[in-house]
Design an enzyme around this catalytic site. Structure first.
Site, PDB file in Angstrom:
ATOM      1  N   VAL A 262       0.904  -1.144   0.000  1.00 19.07           N
ATOM      2  CA  VAL A 262       0.000   0.000   0.000  1.00 19.07           C
ATOM      3  C   VAL A 262       0.950   1.202   0.000  1.00 19.07           C
ATOM      4  O   VAL A 262       1.470   1.587   1.042  1.00 19.07           O
ATOM      5  CB  VAL A 262      -0.942  -0.012   1.227  1.00 19.07           C
ATOM      6  N   PRO A 263       1.206   1.758  -1.188  1.00 16.70           N
ATOM      7  CA  PRO A 263       2.366   2.643  -1.389  1.00 16.70           C
ATOM      8  C   PRO A 263       2.227   4.066  -0.848  1.00 16.70           C
ATOM      9  O   PRO A 263       2.175   5.036  -1.595  1.00 16.70           O
ATOM     10  CB  PRO A 263       2.524   2.636  -2.908  1.00 16.70           C
ATOM     11  N   CYS A 264       2.213   4.192   0.464  1.00 23.25           N
ATOM     12  CA  CYS A 264       2.144   5.519   1.078  1.00 23.25           C
ATOM     13  C   CYS A 264       3.408   6.332   0.789  1.00 23.25           C
ATOM     14  O   CYS A 264       3.386   7.554   0.887  1.00 23.25           O
ATOM     15  CB  CYS A 264       1.871   5.405   2.568  1.00 23.25           C
ATOM     16  N   HIS A 265       4.482   5.653   0.377  1.00 24.16           N
ATOM     17  CA  HIS A 265       5.707   6.378   0.029  1.00 24.16           C
ATOM     18  C   HIS A 265       5.524   7.225  -1.229  1.00 24.16           C
ATOM     19  O   HIS A 265       6.320   8.117  -1.489  1.00 24.16           O
ATOM     20  CB  HIS A 265       6.883   5.399  -0.147  1.00 24.16           C
ATOM     21  N   ARG A 266       4.467   6.992  -1.993  1.00 25.28           N
ATOM     22  CA  ARG A 266       4.199   7.746  -3.222  1.00 25.28           C
ATOM     23  C   ARG A 266       3.429   9.038  -2.961  1.00 25.28           C
ATOM     24  O   ARG A 266       3.095   9.756  -3.898  1.00 25.28           O
ATOM     25  CB  ARG A 266       3.417   6.873  -4.212  1.00 25.28           C
TER      26      ARG A 266
END
Length: 154
Positions: free
Chosen positions: A119-123
């Site tokens: 779940v790409p919260c880094h994006r």
């Protein structure tokens, strides 16, 4: 029954947990003993994470078991729609979920994301393009975005 493993990736250690339904938690950790698991799902998760870190995987094919409020789950599902190698601001996420004035609430949901990387919260970045907070630390966020930038060129 929950199963966990601790793996070493090229950007640091990660602890992964599954609850019999899917991956329910994954985050970066430091100083923990590496721990293998005989869980088929955790073995598969380790393989997919390593493929991602090597730039060979752009999407994940793992069942997830996300536990949060309906708002958090909506935000986390929206994060999964941000394309590999791209970023969006908190405001863009707020608009996408139909709550254009909720950027701060979006930030809180992003911060509480229990499944890093998949779940790409880094994006998610600031409106001005700045590297805003990341629960594991900005250095991890920069490394993940660099992996994706290099992989997006392939």
């Amino acid at each position: 029954m929950k199963n966990t493993c601790v793996i070493q990736t090229m950007v640091g250690q990660m602890e992964i947990e599954e609850d019999g339904e899917g991956i329910c938690r994954m985050d970066f950790c430091r100083g923990k003993a590496l721990k293998k698991s005989d869980s088929v799902l955790l073995v598969r998760a380790e393989q997919e994470i390593n493929e991602y870190m090597e730039g060979k995987r752009k999407t994940f094919d793992l069942p997830l078991s996300m536990h949060g409020t309906s708002f958090q789950t909506e935000v986390w599902n929206r994060l999964r729609q941000i394309p590999y190698g791209r970023t969006q601001s908190y405001g863009q996420i707020a608009a996408a979920v139909g709550r254009p004035n909720a950027a701060r609430a979006i930030g809180n949901a992003v911060h509480n994301n229990p499944i890093a990387v998949i779940v790409p919260c880094h994006r998610v970045i600031g409106a001005d393009g700045s590297m805003t907070g990341y629960a594991a630390g900005i250095s991890y966020k920069k490394k993940l975005l660099a992996i994706e930038k290099a992989g997006a060129c392939m």
